[in-house]
Write an enzyme that holds these catalytic residues in place. Sequence first.
Site, PDB file in Angstrom:
ATOM      1  N   GLU A  99      -0.084  -0.993   5.851  1.00 44.50           N
ATOM      2  CA  GLU A  99       0.987  -0.442   6.693  1.00 44.50           C
ATOM      3  C   GLU A  99       0.831   1.053   6.910  1.00 44.50           C
ATOM      4  OE1 GLU A  99       4.817   1.292   7.988  1.00 44.50           O
ATOM      5  OE2 GLU A  99       3.718   1.747   6.179  1.00 44.50           O
ATOM      6  N   ASP A 120       0.864  -1.186   0.000  1.00 48.49           N
ATOM      7  CA  ASP A 120       0.000   0.000   0.000  1.00 48.49           C
ATOM      8  C   ASP A 120       0.897   1.231   0.000  1.00 48.49           C
ATOM      9  OD1 ASP A 120       0.805  -0.721   2.672  1.00 48.49           O
ATOM     10  OD2 ASP A 120      -0.550   0.803   3.448  1.00 48.49           O
TER      11      ASP A 120
HETATM   12  N1  LIG Z   1       8.317   3.836   5.863  1.00 45.04           N
HETATM   13  C1  LIG Z   1       7.884   3.642   7.175  1.00 45.04           C
HETATM   14  C2  LIG Z   1       6.885   4.689   7.586  1.00 45.04           C
HETATM   15  O1  LIG Z   1       6.784   5.718   6.949  1.00 45.04           O
HETATM   16  N2  LIG Z   1       6.113   4.408   8.637  1.00 45.04           N
HETATM   17  C3  LIG Z   1       5.115   5.321   9.164  1.00 45.04           C
HETATM   18  C4  LIG Z   1       4.298   4.474  10.090  1.00 45.04           C
HETATM   19  C5  LIG Z   1       3.400   5.251  10.996  1.00 45.04           C
HETATM   20  C6  LIG Z   1       3.740   5.689  12.223  1.00 45.04           C
HETATM   21  N3  LIG Z   1       2.644   6.298  12.708  1.00 45.04           N
HETATM   22  C7  LIG Z   1       1.708   6.218  11.800  1.00 45.04           C
HETATM   23  N4  LIG Z   1       2.167   5.558  10.749  1.00 45.04           N
HETATM   24  C8  LIG Z   1       5.788   6.474   9.886  1.00 45.04           C
HETATM   25  O2  LIG Z   1       5.200   7.593   9.827  1.00 45.04           O
HETATM   26  O3  LIG Z   1       6.828   6.317  10.518  1.00 45.04           O
HETATM   27 ZN   LIG Z   2       6.827   1.895   4.296  1.00 48.11          ZN
HETATM   28 ZN   LIG Z   3       5.428   4.908   4.482  1.00 46.68          ZN
END
Ligand SMILES: NCC(=O)N[C@@H](Cc1c[nH]cn1)C(=O)O
Ligand SMILES: [Zn+2]
Ligand SMILES: [Zn+2]
Length: 525
Positions: A204, A139
């Site tokens: 994710e 995603d």
């Molecule tokens: N590439 C990893 C990433 O961008 N993870 C997000 C996950 C997240 C954390 N809080 C909400 N989503 C990030 O912002 O770190």
């Molecule tokens: Zn990611």
């Molecule tokens: Zn991301």
Amino acid sequence: MYLTSACGYLLFNIANFVLNLQILALSVIMLLFEAGVSSGLENQIFQYIDLHQNEFIQTLKEWVAVESDSIQPELRQEVTRMVELTADRLRAMGTTVELVKLGSHKLPDGQSLPLPPLILAELGKDPQKPTVCFYGHVDVQPAKKEDGWKTDPYTLTEIDGNLYGRGATDNKGPVLAWINAVESFRALKLDIPVNLKFIIEGMEEAGSLGLEEIIKKENQRFFSDVDYIVISDNLWLSNRKPALTYGTRGNICFSVEVRCGERDLHSGSFGGIIHEPMTDLIALLDSLVDTSGRILIPGVYDDVASLTEEEKKLYEAIEFDLEEYKNNSGVKKFLYDTKEEILSHLWRYPSLSIHGIEGAFHEPGIKTVIPAKVIGKFSIRQVPHMDISIGEHQVIKYLEDVFSKRNSPNKLKVSVPISAMPWVADINDPLYTAARMAIKTVFGQDPEMIRDGATIPIAQTFQNITRKSVMMLPIGAADDAEHSQKEKISRHNYIQGTKLFAALFLEIAKLHGQLQEASNTTTTN
Ligand SMILES: NCC(=O)N[C@@H](Cc1c[nH]cn1)C(=O)O
Ligand SMILES: [Zn+2]
Ligand SMILES: [Zn+2]
């Protein structure tokens, strides 16, 4: 005589050319030696990868074309389509694929939305070989051309060796690089020296909904024979130097709702006689952090792990180009000026960021409105040994205290839609040794040992539940602009990243064999 001297001249030039060729060959051999020697087998695989790079890029183009944005409800079908496309690709290379149903989730407006299935897949079940499980997501974050993209975000476009497109580096490129590596072994009819498992999700970017439950459920089955877990969902610290990541920050995301009534009001008819929700909210948001970036919520820093001498040394050893990092951000001045301060405030101290206000008028022009309900969004990146539930209570209590001092009749509601734990791994784990060797072989240099200021929610969950070795092995460069309008992966990093994963399979197998041999010797003695 003229002919003889012309012949002599020609012979001299040929001899010179041969000598130059010998020098060139010697230099290449020397370079290979300095770079970390790659074996004949590796060279065969690397050559195949180089020769097929345009095909690998074509597949990435097809994947980027799917608008698998997991945040916007209307695009959920595209996420499911992307998961199915990934499953097809895995099946085509002989992998057994299971699509696990995750049910549905409720949106803030009460609407129920189906979650895309989760991929659990495996290739190979040889008890003599180690089993490596790869985690990735297909995603993406939302992207629109109007956000300021120079190219269409869903049309992978190559400019000056960079492949621009949403998901190119986060995380479709790395997922495909892993698949490309496996496909290269298969195309060359080579034995893959490890058993492979895949866990690929489509939620994710929306907080890995439903994933933790499946990991718990599958711990005794799918994960029972897994030796190592590899995640490739972050970036190097520099634009050129490869890195290995041994820690990430966690995150608690807060929503702060302030409401005065049921509908928006005319600021000419009501401005000056009511407590405005936006004014309350901005005061609340403004009370969170000071001008030096310090979080003002009492108790937040109480449990932060203290900086050890060993950790300080790790920071000292890191090459960090502050100017390059600033250029990547487009920001001229940071809060800190030294490498140690910057790295520690990114990796091992908490930070608070304000992300947005739902319900605020944000279009160009003026609308003289008093919004009836506004929701502020902010998050706190947590570090070891902060606790999520303690953090939640501290923030809620603090916001209620600040709000009560304003004597506002409005309604305040604070909620926590997503939270994720920080993660730190042991860099002495054999998995890290194998990755170091693979990096040296492919990139000709040792990796930078780094932590990441962002969050991979599932890293600590994997470690806590499965108790397996978890490693993050990024292939994207620091200027890849994840989540931004210029997201890209370079052709170089995508192709070298594919080689890196192939080299990792070989290194893990070697190391695993050595470890087993050592443990057999110990038992017989
Ligand atoms: N590439 C990893 C990433 O961008 N993870 C997000 C996950 C997240 C954390 N809080 C909400 N989503 C990030 O912002 O770190
Ligand atoms: Zn990611
Ligand atoms: Zn991301």
